[in-house]
Design a protein around this motif. Structure first.
Motif, mmCIF file in Angstrom:
data_model
loop_
_atom_site.group_PDB
_atom_site.id
_atom_site.type_symbol
_atom_site.label_atom_id
_atom_site.label_comp_id
_atom_site.label_asym_id
_atom_site.label_seq_id
_atom_site.Cartn_x
_atom_site.Cartn_y
_atom_site.Cartn_z
ATOM 1 N N MET A 1 0.852 -1.203 0.000
ATOM 2 C CA MET A 1 0.000 0.000 0.000
ATOM 3 C C MET A 1 0.880 1.243 0.000
ATOM 4 N N ASN A 2 0.564 2.198 -0.878
ATOM 5 C CA ASN A 2 1.340 3.428 -0.952
ATOM 6 C C ASN A 2 1.150 4.287 0.288
ATOM 7 N N VAL A 3 2.179 5.048 0.635
ATOM 8 C CA VAL A 3 2.065 5.989 1.747
ATOM 9 C C VAL A 3 1.191 7.163 1.311
ATOM 10 N N PRO A 4 0.637 7.922 2.262
ATOM 11 C CA PRO A 4 -0.177 9.085 1.898
ATOM 12 C C PRO A 4 0.642 10.134 1.151
ATOM 13 N N SER A 348 4.678 21.120 -6.823
ATOM 14 C CA SER A 348 4.700 21.164 -8.282
ATOM 15 C C SER A 348 4.559 22.614 -8.726
ATOM 16 N N ILE A 349 5.453 23.047 -9.588
ATOM 17 C CA ILE A 349 5.396 24.427 -10.043
ATOM 18 C C ILE A 349 5.476 24.451 -11.562
ATOM 19 N N THR A 350 4.514 25.131 -12.159
ATOM 20 C CA THR A 350 4.466 25.320 -13.603
ATOM 21 C C THR A 350 4.025 26.750 -13.872
ATOM 22 N N HIS A 351 4.233 27.200 -15.090
ATOM 23 C CA HIS A 351 3.849 28.567 -15.432
ATOM 24 C C HIS A 351 2.337 28.732 -15.453
ATOM 25 N N ARG A 352 1.647 27.763 -16.002
ATOM 26 C CA ARG A 352 0.187 27.845 -16.111
ATOM 27 C C ARG A 352 -0.471 27.055 -14.983
ATOM 28 N N HIS A 353 -1.480 27.668 -14.380
ATOM 29 C CA HIS A 353 -2.192 27.028 -13.277
ATOM 30 C C HIS A 353 -2.822 25.714 -13.714
ATOM 31 N N GLU A 354 -3.405 25.671 -14.901
ATOM 32 C CA GLU A 354 -4.068 24.448 -15.343
ATOM 33 C C GLU A 354 -3.095 23.289 -15.494
ATOM 34 N N ASP A 355 -1.835 23.585 -15.822
ATOM 35 C CA ASP A 355 -0.836 22.514 -15.909
ATOM 36 C C ASP A 355 -0.485 21.980 -14.528
ATOM 37 N N ARG A 356 -0.462 22.859 -13.548
ATOM 38 C CA ARG A 356 -0.191 22.419 -12.176
ATOM 39 C C ARG A 356 -1.345 21.551 -11.664
ATOM 40 N N LEU A 357 -2.580 21.973 -11.932
ATOM 41 C CA LEU A 357 -3.734 21.165 -11.549
ATOM 42 C C LEU A 357 -3.668 19.783 -12.188
ATOM 43 N N ARG A 358 -3.355 19.763 -13.476
ATOM 44 C CA ARG A 358 -3.299 18.490 -14.190
ATOM 45 C C ARG A 358 -2.230 17.574 -13.596
ATOM 46 N N SER A 359 -1.101 18.150 -13.217
ATOM 47 C CA SER A 359 -0.025 17.365 -12.638
ATOM 48 C C SER A 359 -0.476 16.682 -11.348
ATOM 49 N N TYR A 360 -1.077 17.443 -10.454
ATOM 50 C CA TYR A 360 -1.523 16.862 -9.190
ATOM 51 C C TYR A 360 -2.625 15.819 -9.412
ATOM 52 N N GLU A 361 -3.496 16.055 -10.375
ATOM 53 C CA GLU A 361 -4.560 15.093 -10.648
ATOM 54 C C GLU A 361 -3.991 13.788 -11.196
ATOM 55 N N LEU A 362 -3.060 13.890 -12.136
ATOM 56 C CA LEU A 362 -2.467 12.686 -12.711
ATOM 57 C C LEU A 362 -1.729 11.866 -11.663
ATOM 58 N N VAL A 363 -0.961 12.539 -10.808
ATOM 59 C CA VAL A 363 -0.224 11.820 -9.762
ATOM 60 C C VAL A 363 -1.190 11.152 -8.783
ATOM 61 N N ALA A 364 -2.248 11.864 -8.405
ATOM 62 C CA ALA A 364 -3.234 11.291 -7.487
ATOM 63 C C ALA A 364 -3.856 10.032 -8.063
ATOM 64 N N LYS A 365 -4.189 10.054 -9.344
ATOM 65 C CA LYS A 365 -4.798 8.877 -9.968
ATOM 66 C C LYS A 365 -3.802 7.730 -10.021
ATOM 67 N N GLU A 366 -2.579 8.020 -10.426
ATOM 68 C CA GLU A 366 -1.572 6.967 -10.558
ATOM 69 C C GLU A 366 -1.176 6.386 -9.197
ATOM 70 N N TRP A 367 -1.219 7.208 -8.167
ATOM 71 C CA TRP A 367 -0.852 6.774 -6.813
ATOM 72 C C TRP A 367 -1.984 5.976 -6.157
ATOM 73 N N GLY A 368 -3.177 6.105 -6.721
ATOM 74 C CA GLY A 368 -4.320 5.376 -6.180
ATOM 75 C C GLY A 368 -5.149 6.159 -5.181
ATOM 76 N N LEU A 369 -4.990 7.481 -5.183
ATOM 77 C CA LEU A 369 -5.771 8.304 -4.263
ATOM 78 C C LEU A 369 -7.216 8.468 -4.741
ATOM 79 N N ILE A 370 -7.391 8.465 -6.045
ATOM 80 C CA ILE A 370 -8.728 8.679 -6.617
ATOM 81 C C ILE A 370 -9.329 7.329 -7.007
#
Length: 370
Positions: A1-4, A348-370
């Protein structure tokens, strides 16, 4: 199981944008992070640079009001620029308004900068870069830390009252604990009580970048420790080891608890992620050069670093986790495995806010949070 997984947010100001937009973006990201299953949302503290989280307690109040479950906290309050009483007063109010959801992170950045200005800062010991079971540990940069310059000295002077005497870090931590548990007595023998604050449910977290004072204080006082792989990746393993070796059980913890931080940017494909992070080196160089963090550069039109500039930031660039979600999670997994972390916090830091949102969403899905 992944850590939080948790979030560390600097409220970065992007090139062509402003601080108000950065703060609104932070609130938006916190709401999404809660939906995506992240455990905590921490705000960093920085001054006189292009990040908007100058007073974490104020931003925490806004984030906590806009969310309902996620823990919200400081990562971390620079206690050298304030007092133990002021910290407990502000975070005591936050706990009263949002009980059971506030984390109080404490850092000695201000103490470390003052050590540097006084010539007392210890440079990291030279060590070759190495791979430890899939985790890259770079060698320390040739030019260590933030350069001493007029802006740095002005910043330090401006953030404290003239002639103020700053207690050592452990004394400040002890005073904060005493105010929280109602046992504080002034040097003159006067008992003082802070309400709201006394009795508040405020877990303390100590942030550190080496095996030095922060790790030792956290261990001696039985507090959880946050090791900074994202800013000092060459010393993370020794910091965690030193903390665990010296840990003493307390009423807060019966065994060590470690969170490790990482820079991470994921995109739908590696090429896109590489483009989004192509100006990370310029941003890091602005910090290390003594100018302070510049507005995060637009990767579409930024000038590349010179060879010399690139060498000064290579340790940070090489340890930023970049790629598609699978690639980023693979490196996060290695970080958790090698350090034995109980939890990871990613910034996570990116120039565009939507890219930062996408990054956190993708990691959450891959990590099994969602």
């Amino acid at each position: 199981m992944n850590v939080p997984l948790s979030v560390l947010d600097l409220s970065p100001v992007s090139q062509g944008s402003d601080a108000a937009t950065a703060l609104r973006n932070s609130v938006d990201l916190a709401q999404r992070a809660e939906q995506w299953g992240y455990r905590r949302y921490w705000l960093a503290e920085h001054h006189f640079v292009a990040v908007a989280s100058t007073v974490p307690a104020l931003v925490i109040a806004q984030v906590a009001a806009a969310t309902s479950r996620i823990r919200v906290g400081a990562g971390a309050v620079q206690v050298a620029s304030t007092t133990a009483a002021a910290v407990v007063e502000s975070f005591g109010i936050l706990d009263a308004l949002y009980p059971g959801r506030i984390d109080l992170g404490l850092g000695r950045t201000g103490h470390r900068i003052r050590d540097r200005l006084a010539g007392n800062e210890k440079k990291p010991e030279p060590a070759p870069a190495r791979d430890v079971d899939g985790l890259f540990i770079p060698q320390p940069p040739a030019e260590f830390g933030i350069k001493d310059n007029p802006k740095l000295r002005a910043t330090v002077a401006t953030l404290q009252q003239p002639g103020a005497q700053i207690p050592d870090f452990e004394q400040q931590v002890a005073d904060i604990q005493a105010f929280l548990d109602g046992t504080y007595v002034s040097p003159e023998g006067v008992a003082l009580h802070i309400r709201p604050g006394e009795g508040a449910d405020l877990p303390l977290w100590l942030f550190g970048s080496s095996k030095g004072e922060s790790a030792q204080v956290a261990a001696r006082r039985g507090l959880p420790f946050v090791a900074s792989y994202h800013t000092t990746p060459w010393s993370t393993l020794e910091a965690v080891e030193a903390y665990r070796d010296a840990f003493r059980p307390s009423s807060a913890l019966t065994q060590p608890y470690v969170i490790v931080s990482a820079d991470a940017v994921a995109a739908d494909d590696e090429q896109t992620a590489r483009h989004l992070t192509s100006t990370f080196g310029q941003w890091v160089h602005s910090i290390r050069s003594g100018r302070g963090a510049i507005p995060y550069p637009n990767p579409d039109d930024a000038q590349p670093l010179t060879h010399e500039e690139r060498q000064q930031v290579e340790d940070r660039v090489a340890t930023q986790f970049v790629g598609d979600a699978g690639q980023v999670v693979e490196r996060l997994d290695a970080l958790a495995r090698v350090t034995g972390a109980d939890e990871l916090v990613i910034t996570s830091i990116t120039h565009r806010h939507e890219d930062r949102l996408r990054s956190y969403e993708l990691v959450a899905k891959e990590w099994g949070l969602i």
